[in-house]
Design an enzyme around this catalytic site. Sequence first.
Site, PDB file in Angstrom:
ATOM      1  N   GLU A   1      47.264  42.160  39.339  1.00  0.00           N
ATOM      2  CA  GLU A   1      46.501  41.195  38.535  1.00  0.00           C
ATOM      3  C   GLU A   1      47.080  41.021  37.137  1.00  0.00           C
ATOM      4  O   GLU A   1      47.207  39.902  36.634  1.00  0.00           O
ATOM      5  CB  GLU A   1      45.025  41.599  38.453  1.00  0.00           C
ATOM      6  CG  GLU A   1      44.235  41.354  39.735  1.00  0.00           C
ATOM      7  CD  GLU A   1      44.437  42.434  40.788  1.00  0.00           C
ATOM      8  OE1 GLU A   1      45.110  43.444  40.488  1.00  0.00           O
ATOM      9  OE2 GLU A   1      43.934  42.263  41.919  1.00  0.00           O
TER      10      GLU A   1
ATOM     11  N   HIS B   1      32.424  45.253  43.154  1.00  0.00           N
ATOM     12  CA  HIS B   1      32.667  43.897  43.664  1.00  0.00           C
ATOM     13  C   HIS B   1      31.463  42.994  43.412  1.00  0.00           C
ATOM     14  O   HIS B   1      31.217  42.052  44.159  1.00  0.00           O
ATOM     15  CB  HIS B   1      32.944  43.917  45.182  1.00  0.00           C
ATOM     16  CG  HIS B   1      34.297  44.448  45.543  1.00  0.00           C
ATOM     17  ND1 HIS B   1      34.624  45.772  45.448  1.00  0.00           N
ATOM     18  CD2 HIS B   1      35.409  43.827  46.005  1.00  0.00           C
ATOM     19  CE1 HIS B   1      35.881  45.952  45.850  1.00  0.00           C
ATOM     20  NE2 HIS B   1      36.373  44.782  46.189  1.00  0.00           N
TER      21      HIS B   1
END
Lengths: 332, 332
Positions: free
Chosen positions: B65, B134
Amino acid sequence: MTTAAGASAKTIATLQDRSIQFYRQMVRIRLFEEQVNDLYTRALMPGLAHLYSGEEAIAVGVCGALHQDDYITSTHRGHGHCLAKGASPKLMFAELLGKADGYCHGKGGSMHIADPATGNLGANAIVGGSMGIATGAAFSARRLGNGRVAVCFFGEGALGQGLLYEVMNLAQLWKLPVLYVCENNLYNEYTHFSETTAGDICARPAAFGIHAETVDGQDVHAVYAAAQRLVDRARSGGGPAFLLCNTYRYTGHHVGDINREYYRTRQEEQTWKTERDPIRLLGDRLIAEGLADRGLLEGMEVEIRAEMKAAVEFAMESPYPAAGEVEKHVYA
Amino acid sequence: MPDAGMRELTFAQAIREALAEEMRRDPRVCILGEDVAEAGTPFKVLSGLVEEFGTDRVVDTPISEAGFTGVAVGAAMTGLRPVVDIMFGDFLTLTMDQMVNQAAKIHYMSGGKWKVPMVLRTTLGATRRSAAQHSQSLHAWFAHVPGLKVAIPATPYDAKGLLKTAIRDENPVIFFEDKMMHHKLKGNVPAAEFTIPLGVADVKREGTDITLVATSSMVQVALGAAVLLEGAGISAEVVDPRTLWPLDEKTLIDSAKKTSRAIVIDEGYGRYGVTAELASVISQGAFFDLDGPVVRMGAMHIPIPFSPPLEDLTVPTEKSVFETARKMCAKA
Ligand SMILES: Cc1ncc(C[n+]2csc(CCOP(=O)(O)OP(=O)(O)O)c2C)c(N)n1
């Protein structure tokens, strides 16, 4: 004229021009930093600065292999990279003093000189912070097919940042035209790199299949030759490369780092300065090869010192930015 | 107003249309992220794009990322318009240096010389049974940083119009999508070209007794609560800021002045969060017209738990908003 003799005379002339140019550029960086230290000592410069003295051959050798529109990213120790890529000392000093005429209107300072006109994407005060940016510039260059190459300068301390390994992986997968230039000046701030760096540095890029070379960072011709080869390779689609340059910083981590005995000896500093100085090494070589004489080199130094003093004067006279500048450029 | 050119699209379809249209009109636009190409992301938001635009423009990246966000920053500076896909908003933590220290500051630090026209699309929202890593809604972090813009659409129409504008914007824009809405939420979207400016709130339902300011996932909750309130004889107005920065303060304040009561509902954490900021804006702007303090409703201040009955306790619901609003109206 395409005779062998004609070609070799031309080669010598180019070599001489290039060597003199390298010498001039290295002296400019050295004397620029001399003025920075002087400004700091006289309390005329806000904040601190990280001097590049001792490492000049790397910026000059690498940027010597680049075109004007090739990209670089630089670091907190970035004055040398910016100058070698073509920045103006006047506008740099103005930036260092936080003045309106500075490259960033005084809003960047010593660690953030940026200059689109010379492909300088900006110096970065986050160690390793620009590795993504340089790789992204190479990504654009490949996508747009404009033939440009990006060079990412960083110190060996930045080898500790994970971002490097993420972007080297990407660069190799996508064959991006980027050159990672690691300037190993032996110290991460005040800690010897051997205490922070496991294994062999070049084994790291090699693990991604990235071509890596090690070069004497005090020998501008050696740096240039390696950079030229790796830049040409990248430009012609050969993918990224890693160039490890062994070097030394002559002064403190920053201008205020005066007492250094607790992390390195005076003797060590002295040895590098007398035996491994990139400017002296090139000067001696130019004289030995008959490409220049002492008088020419000394004259050059006098002329450059005057240029730097004039640049400082320009910066001192430049006004501070108007208060209205503070809210400008938050958004484009 | 039903119009011949209206179609019903899911939130995900609206996002995909915005990307496809912008990629058609501007060859500089490209997508970078994990599993964005053939897979069309795990949420299947981008399905079909790689078939039209190819793997040069819809680029699958390694699970890096920081690396690919950094590449996008550099690519944005040098001629591309990258749209980065960060699968779960929780993974934004890995991009923080690139977004906060690099993308957000480059324009300012360079005195306006460089710009970073990029979009980072990501998700927010709990109740998907995905547990603490998440499920977070971290949009407040980015709204806190000068130099970034934050869009947080609640309907397919808004998502499409705002994403098109974000891609054309010259600044880094973070675009938050509630992952529960991708395929569940449908709405009318005109077939004809349209954009929505950043910084313009939308009154999703008019009312006179209380203002429910709601963002993203909470807009549907607020609209549901408004129906329940109507049954109790209370007329609720639902206002969606649509972007956190720039922020349309006036529409929020005007609505609160009109109704004299306000609840702010956002799925992020309330402490030091979006609801705190919006409540403060309303309190300052509408103080003399308010019947009482602005009330804030957000995620409980805990990591999101996995177990469904526990997870469901953590976020505001139609019922909890209804009850809070009813109490506030009864007091007056
Ligand atoms: C992410 C980050 N961590 C720490 C620092 C503080 N810092 C500034 S320079 C420096 C040492 C960098 O060493 P190196 O990369 O070898 O560069 P050099 O200073 O030797 O040129 C550190 C730790 C920083 N600026 N950024």
